[in-house]
Design an enzyme around this catalytic site. Structure first.
Site, PDB file in Angstrom:
ATOM      1  N   HIS A  31      15.088  17.593  -6.863  1.00  0.00           N
ATOM      2  CA  HIS A  31      13.845  17.706  -6.396  1.00  0.00           C
ATOM      3  C   HIS A  31      12.896  17.007  -7.521  1.00  0.00           C
ATOM      4  O   HIS A  31      11.544  16.776  -7.234  1.00  0.00           O
ATOM      5  CB  HIS A  31      13.169  19.285  -6.528  1.00  0.00           C
ATOM      6  CG  HIS A  31      13.621  20.068  -5.389  1.00  0.00           C
ATOM      7  ND1 HIS A  31      13.042  20.182  -4.243  1.00  0.00           N
ATOM      8  CD2 HIS A  31      15.087  20.506  -5.147  1.00  0.00           C
ATOM      9  CE1 HIS A  31      14.032  20.976  -3.273  1.00  0.00           C
ATOM     10  NE2 HIS A  31      15.253  21.020  -3.787  1.00  0.00           N
ATOM     11  N   ASP A  78       6.221  12.877 -11.091  1.00  0.00           N
ATOM     12  CA  ASP A  78       6.652  14.016 -10.148  1.00  0.00           C
ATOM     13  C   ASP A  78       7.623  13.592  -9.070  1.00  0.00           C
ATOM     14  O   ASP A  78       7.396  12.410  -8.722  1.00  0.00           O
ATOM     15  CB  ASP A  78       5.209  14.381  -9.504  1.00  0.00           C
ATOM     16  CG  ASP A  78       5.097  16.111  -9.178  1.00  0.00           C
ATOM     17  OD1 ASP A  78       6.359  16.420  -9.079  1.00  0.00           O
ATOM     18  OD2 ASP A  78       4.054  16.471  -9.017  1.00  0.00           O
TER      19      ASP A  78
HETATM   20  O1  F6P Z   1      10.450  21.594  -7.972  1.00  0.00           O
HETATM   21  C1  F6P Z   1      10.995  21.645  -9.547  1.00  0.00           C
HETATM   22  C2  F6P Z   1      11.065  23.043  -9.839  1.00  0.00           C
HETATM   23  O2  F6P Z   1      11.639  23.058 -11.156  1.00  0.00           O
HETATM   24  C3  F6P Z   1      11.732  24.080  -8.871  1.00  0.00           C
HETATM   25  O3  F6P Z   1      13.226  23.844  -9.306  1.00  0.00           O
HETATM   26  C4  F6P Z   1      11.308  25.284  -9.233  1.00  0.00           C
HETATM   27  O4  F6P Z   1      11.479  26.354  -8.371  1.00  0.00           O
HETATM   28  C5  F6P Z   1       9.819  25.158  -9.323  1.00  0.00           C
HETATM   29  O5  F6P Z   1       9.784  23.858  -9.935  1.00  0.00           O
HETATM   30  C6  F6P Z   1       9.148  25.861 -10.375  1.00  0.00           C
HETATM   31  O6  F6P Z   1       9.583  26.216 -11.726  1.00  0.00           O
HETATM   32  P1  F6P Z   1      10.266  27.340 -12.345  1.00  0.00           P
HETATM   33  O7  F6P Z   1      11.348  28.049 -11.278  1.00  0.00           O
HETATM   34  O8  F6P Z   1      10.611  27.154 -13.518  1.00  0.00           O
HETATM   35  O9  F6P Z   1       9.261  28.350 -12.338  1.00  0.00           O
END
Ligand code: F6P
Length: 470
Positions: free
Chosen positions: A156, A364
Site C-alpha cells: 500500500h 504517499d
Molecule cells: O496504508 C499504510 C498503513 O500502514 C496501513 O497498513 C495501516 O492500516 C495504516 O497505514 C495505519 O497505520 P497503523 O496501522 O500503523 O495505525
C-alpha cells in the site's frame, strides 16, 4: 469460487449495523471482502503476555480471526522494524530509519507466528491476499509449512528506487521473501518500475515487460493496481452528511469564509508541517484573504510510542499556535487543528463543505483522502483539489492542481489560484477526476488483483519448482 483469505496487520471488524470501517487499507479491504466467502486474519490491536489462540467474529459471509501479540513482539515488529525501518525507508526517509537486529528478529518472529496460526485455518484451495510491509515474509513462512496456495501481496505504500532500497539492512533477504508470492502488486507504475530496477540492478533479473519473472526456480508476476474508493457510496454519504446538525454548526462557525481542509493521519510522510508553513506563506503573500479563509487540519495521532511521531505532534502544535498568534484576530482563527478521530460521515461532510482540499504528502503510496475529496464534491459547485506530485493519486488525478509540497511559494500560489478559480473550470476539473474515480472504483481494485492472482501461468508452481530444486 475458492475462499478468499486476506491477511493484514490491522483488521477492522465492522460494528454490527454500521458496515463502514475507518481509513485507508481497512476500507479498501472491507469493500473487497463484502459479499464474498472470506476470512480476514490479522492482529487484534491488543498486546498480551499470553495471546489467546484466536478471537473469531462473523459478519455476513466473512469470518474475522484475530490474534494478540506479545509486548516484545509489539515493540520489535510493529514499533521497531515495520514502523522505524521499513516505513521511513519506503517513504524515502532514510535519515529517519533506526535499525536494530533485535527488531528485525522480532519482525521475522511475528511473521512466523502469524504463519503458524494461519496455517491452522487454511484450506488447500484458498486464495490468499497479504497486505502491506508488515507481512513481507509471510508467504515464505507459509511455503516453509508446505502451503502451495496462490498467494498475492499488495504494497500500500511506496516502493523507492534501488539506491534507497539498498540502504535497508537485509534488503536482499526481504526481496527474496517477496518472490515467494505469486503476484506482487504496487500502487503506481513508478513503484513497480522501482522494483523492476532493483531486480535488474541488484539481483540481475530482467524481463522485457518488467512483469513476469523467472528467478532461479521462482516464477512470480508484478502488477500495478491503484487502489480506488467507493466513489458512489462516498458521494452519497457526503451528500447526506451536509444535512446534519454537525454540518450546520460547522457552516455557522465559518460565517461565510472559504474552508480549506487537510485530513491525514499524523505522520511525517503526510507533509503537515510543510503544508502549514505553505499556508503561512499564503497568508503573508495574499493578505486580501485574511478573515476570508479558514484552514481546518484534522490529524488524529498515530504510532505514538515512536519518537518521530511524538516530535511531529509537538511541531504541528507549535506551528498552529504561531500562525494563529501572528495572523489571528479576535473574530478569526486562521487555522483550526483537531487531532481527535472522526467518523467517516463527518470526514465526508467536511470534505464536501471545503472549497479546497489540501493533500500535500511528501511521499504517499496512493492517498485515498485525495480521491475521497473528489468523490465528496457537489458537481454543480465543486471544491478544488491541491495535490502533491509525490502522492500515488497524482498519477490518476491529473486535473488537480499538482504541486511540489517542498515549495512553499508554489503551494501558497495554488491556494490563491484555487480560491479564485471560476466555477466553469472547477466543474471541468472535477468532472474529469470523478470520471477517473468511476473508472477505477474500489471494487475494480479488488477484482482486478484477485483475477490476476488466480490467472494460471503466473507462478503457483512453487511446490513443483521446489521439488525439481531438491
Ligand atoms: O496504508 C499504510 C498503513 O500502514 C496501513 O497498513 C495501516 O492500516 C495504516 O497505514 C495505519 O497505520 P497503523 O496501522 O500503523 O495505525
Amino acid at each position: 469460487m475458492p475462499r478468499l483469505v486476506v491477511v493484514s496487520n490491522r483488521v477492522v471488524v465492522p460494528e454490527e449495523g454500521n458496515p463502514s470501517a475507518p481509513g485507508g487499507l481497512a476500507v479498501a479491504v472491507e469493500a473487497t471482502m463484502r459479499g464474498r466467502d472470506g476470512l480476514w486474519f490479522g492482529w487484534s490491536g491488543q498486546v498480551a503476555d499470553e495471546p489467546p489462540a484466536f478471537t473469531t467474529t462473523e459478519r455476513g459471509t466473512v469470518k474475522y480471526v484475530l490474534t494478540d501479540v506479545r509486548p516484545q513482539d509489539f515493540q520489535e515488529y510493529y514499533n521497531g522494524f515495520a514502523n522505524r525501518v521499513l516505513w521511513p525507508i519506503l517513504h524515502y526517509r532514510v535519515d529517519l530509519a533506526e535499525f536494530s537486529e533485535a527488531d528485525f528478529g522480532g519482525y521475522l518472529r511475528v511473521n512466523e507466528f502469524f504463519a503458524e496460526r494461519l496455517d491452522q485455518l487454511l484450506e488447500t484451495d484458498d486464495v490468499l491476499w497479504v497486505h502491506d510491509y508488515h507481512l513481507i515474509p509471510l508467504a515464505q513462512a507459509l511455503r516453509a509449512r508446505g502451503r502451495a496456495n496462490r498467494i498475492g501481496f499488495f504494497l500500500h505504500i511506496p516502493m523507492p528506487p534501488p539506491d534507497l532500497l539498498t540502504t535497508l539492512p537485509h534488503h536482499a533477504e526481504l526481496v527474496r521473501a517477496l518472490t515467494e508470492y505469486n503476484l506482487i502488486g504496487f500502487q503506481t507504475e513508478n513503484d513497480a518500475g522501482n522494483f523492476a530496477r532493483y531486480l535488474t540492478r541488484v539481483v540481475g533479473a530482467a524481463t522485457p515487460d518488467g512483469r513476469d519473472y523467472h528467478l532461479g526456480h521462482q516464477h512470480f508476476r508484478v502488477g500495478v493496481f491503484p487502489v480506488g474508493v467507493d466513489t458512489d457510496g462516498f458521494r452519497r454519504m457526503a451528500e447526506a452528511s451536509v444535512r446534519t446538525a454537525c454540518a450546520m454548526e460547522l457552516e455557522e462557525s465559518l460565517a461565510g469564509r472559504a474552508l480549506v481542509v487537510g485530513v491525514d493521519r499524523l505522520d511525517y510522510s503526510k507533509g503537515i508541517v510543510s503544508r502549514i508553513d505553505s499556508y503561512e506563506r499564503f497568508l503573508e503573500k495574499y493578505p486580501e484573504w485574511h478573515s476570508r479563509v479558514t484552514y481546518l487540519q484534522i490529524a488524529p495521532g498515530s504510532r505514538q510510542e515512536i519518537p518521530e511521531y511524538a516530535d511531529i505532534d509537538a511541531l504541528v502544535n507549535a506551528r498552529v499556535g504561531h500562525i494563529n498568534g501572528r495572523f489571528g484576530a479576535v473574530s478569526w482563527v486562521p487555522l483550526r487543528y483537531v487531532s481527535r478521530n472522526h467518523r467517516r460521515e463527518d470526514i465526508a461532510m467536511v470534505l464536501r463543505l471545503a472549497r479546497i482540499g489540501l493533500v500535500t504528502p511528501l511521499r504517499d503510496g496512493m492517498n485515498l483522502v485525495a480521491k475521497e475529496f473528489v468523490a465528496a464534491q457537489d458537481p454543480t459547485d465543486p471544491g478544488v483539489l491541491i495535490l502533491s506530485q509525490f502522492a500515488g493519486a497524482a498519477a490518476e488525478l491529473r486535473a488537480a492542481l499538482i504541486i511540489n509540497p517542498h515549495d512553499r511559494d508554489t503551494v501558497a500560489d495554488a491556494i490563491n489560484t484555487a480560491l479564485l478559480m471560476p466555477l466553469e473550470e472547477r466543474c471541468a476539473r472535477h468532472q474529469e477526476m470523478y470520471a477517473v474515480l468511476e473508472d477505477n472504483d474500489i471494487r475494480d481494485w479488488g477484482r482486478s488483483f484477485i483475477d490476476a492472482l488466480r490467472r494460471p501461468g503466473g507462478a503457483s508452481n512453487w511446490l513443483s519448482n521446489r521439488f525439481i530444486a531438491n
